[in-house]
Enzyme design. Structure first.
Site, PDB file in Angstrom:
ATOM      1  N   PHE A  11       0.842  -1.211   0.000  1.00 28.20           N
ATOM      2  CA  PHE A  11       0.000   0.000   0.000  1.00 28.20           C
ATOM      3  C   PHE A  11       0.878   1.264   0.000  1.00 28.20           C
ATOM      4  CE2 PHE A  11      -2.043   2.764   3.440  1.00 28.20           C
ATOM      5  CZ  PHE A  11      -2.616   3.631   2.526  1.00 28.20           C
ATOM      6  N   ASN A  32       8.292  -9.422  -1.648  1.00 30.72           N
ATOM      7  CA  ASN A  32       8.017 -10.862  -1.819  1.00 30.72           C
ATOM      8  C   ASN A  32       6.528 -11.124  -2.061  1.00 30.72           C
ATOM      9  OD1 ASN A  32       6.854 -10.479   0.663  1.00 30.72           O
ATOM     10  ND2 ASN A  32       7.854 -12.214   1.669  1.00 30.72           N
ATOM     11  N   LYS A  89      11.252 -11.859  12.174  1.00 31.91           N
ATOM     12  CA  LYS A  89      12.429 -12.011  11.294  1.00 31.91           C
ATOM     13  C   LYS A  89      12.445 -10.923  10.224  1.00 31.91           C
ATOM     14  CE  LYS A  89      13.257 -16.995  11.321  1.00 31.91           C
ATOM     15  NZ  LYS A  89      13.104 -18.214  10.503  1.00 31.91           N
ATOM     16  N   ASN A  97      19.788  -6.365   7.064  1.00 39.40           N
ATOM     17  CA  ASN A  97      20.190  -6.426   5.648  1.00 39.40           C
ATOM     18  C   ASN A  97      20.205  -5.036   5.006  1.00 39.40           C
ATOM     19  OD1 ASN A  97      20.748  -9.163   5.559  1.00 39.40           O
ATOM     20  ND2 ASN A  97      18.604  -9.705   5.168  1.00 39.40           N
ATOM     21  N   TYR A 143       5.140  -7.810  16.022  1.00 42.72           N
ATOM     22  CA  TYR A 143       5.219  -6.580  15.225  1.00 42.72           C
ATOM     23  C   TYR A 143       5.839  -5.445  16.055  1.00 42.72           C
ATOM     24  CZ  TYR A 143       3.540  -2.756  12.208  1.00 42.72           C
ATOM     25  OH  TYR A 143       3.441  -1.641  11.386  1.00 42.72           O
ATOM     26  N   ARG A 184      -7.338  -4.060   8.211  1.00 44.48           N
ATOM     27  CA  ARG A 184      -7.297  -2.873   9.068  1.00 44.48           C
ATOM     28  C   ARG A 184      -8.648  -2.164   9.001  1.00 44.48           C
ATOM     29  NH1 ARG A 184      -1.427  -0.624   7.334  1.00 44.48           N
ATOM     30  NH2 ARG A 184      -1.807  -1.979   5.544  1.00 44.48           N
TER      31      ARG A 184
END
Ligand code: NAD
Ligand code: UDP
Length: 308
Positions: A11, A32, A89, A97, A143, A184
């Site tokens: 979004f 992804n 993760k 990264n 989260y 949401r």
């Protein structure tokens, strides 16, 4: 500039890609497609300054870029709770990264952090100086704590390795290109009203949120990224505060139709109130939202009419 946007098919990410291309940059969009989709970037795929890479941010990647915006992470509670270990993760390894790449290629790197770092806040409205009230072992923790740890990593890479960071704490933002099944509240209410289904309020509906329209937020992103006065964290959000009951009534008024309001159980650890203190954003980037909820809802409803 050449700019990497992680989560660019989502979004917010897709609106950011549009803006960066419009400003004359080259964009590498990495995603992804967990919660994002090709539809959001379909209009960019043939653009000579746009490149899409399907990749999971938890695995390392290398691109010669000048700036990195790190947005890759599911943001809606049902989606980030679907695979909570993966969510942590994504936040933590994704941050490592991005920061590793920024260090190597000397890029400026932006973290899309969240008002969730304040948890169920005991200070209201929330200034950046508030450390928050977060349950470390609840359903939202993957989260909230993932995003808190990402902030820690950003500031440690900045202190230890002089990485040029920018950290924004985003408050609830809505608009076109949210997924119909995002989960949401704004998209749920609009989709339910358009389909004539019951409007699901969790709990008594007296909990509050502050809703920012996407165009205002993206303007804040770009202004903050390109200033050199502070690295953050900086709140971005609309200080207008509404109960979920008010949001449901406003949505019903604008969509019309026959939907009824029904109450469902309140999820655990659901914050009771949330409203950004945007004093810092006003001062440093001369930013404040320009699109009131009524108008933003109208634009978002127009989008969902084409989707449901
Ligand atoms: P979204 O779910 O639409 O976008 C997230 C994007 O990240 C999707 O395209 C998804 O496919 C991608 N993604 C998820 N996991 C990934 C992984 N492991 N590797 C690569 N890509 C991955 O949500 P959004 O509202 O656009 O949120 C974007 C960012 O902004 C998120 O980091 C979110 O935490 C943050 N944020 C958003 C809000 C808001 O109200 N919209 C509020 C606070 C913070
Ligand atoms: N909510 C609701 N009905 C819905 C979806 C959400 O009443 O169909 C409530 C939810 O319990 C929370 C608020 O709306 O109090 C905002 O929820 P959302 O998932 O949009 O964002 P967050 O809780 O992460 O701020």
């Amino acid at each position: 500039m050449r700019i990497l946007v992680t989560g660019g098919a989502g979004f917010l990410g897709s609106h950011l890609c549009d803006r960066l291309i419009k400003d004359g940059n080259e964009v590498v969009c990495l995603d992804n497609y967990f919660t994002g989709r090709k539809l959001n970037i379909a209009h960019l795929l043939e653009h000579p300054s746009f490149e899409f890479v399907r990749h999971d941010i938890i695995d390392p990647f290398k691109y010669e870029v000048d700036q990195i915006y790190n947005l890759a992470c599911p943001a809606s509670p049902p989606h980030y709770q679907y695979n909570p270990i993966k969510t942590t993760k994504t936040s933590v390894m994704g941050a490592i990264n991005c920061l590793g790449l920024a260090k190597r290629v000397k890029a400026r790197v932006f973290q899309a952090s969240t008002s969730e770092v304040y948890g169920d806040p005991a200070v209201h409205p929330q200034p950046e100086s508030y450390w928050g009230n977060v349950n470390p072992i609840g359903k939202r923790s993957c989260y909230d704590e993932g995003k808190r740890c990402a902030e820690t990593l950003f500031f440690d890479y900045h202190r230890e390795n002089h990485v040029d960071i920018r950290v924004i704490r985003i408050f609830n933002t809505y608009g076109p290109r949210m997924h119909e099944a995002d989960g949401r509240v704004v998209s749920n209410f609009i989709v339910q009203a358009l389909r004539g289904e019951d409007i699901t309020i969790y709990g008594d509906g007296q909990q509050t949120r502050s809703f920012c329209y996407v165009d205002d937020l993206i303007e804040g992103f770009v202004r903050f990224m390109n200033q050199t006065e502070i690295v953050g964290p900086m709140n971005l959000g609309n200080p207008g505060e509404f109960t979920m009951l008010q949001l449901a009534e406003l949505t019903l008024k604008q969509v019309g139709g026959k939907s009824k309001i029904v109450h469902k159980p309140l999820p655990a650890d659901d914050p009771k109130q949330r409203r950004p203190d945007i004093t810092l954003a006003r001062k440093i980037i001369k930013w404040e939202p320009t699109i009131p909820l009524e108008e933003g809802l109208q634009r978002t409803i127009a989008y969902f009419k084409t989707r449901v």
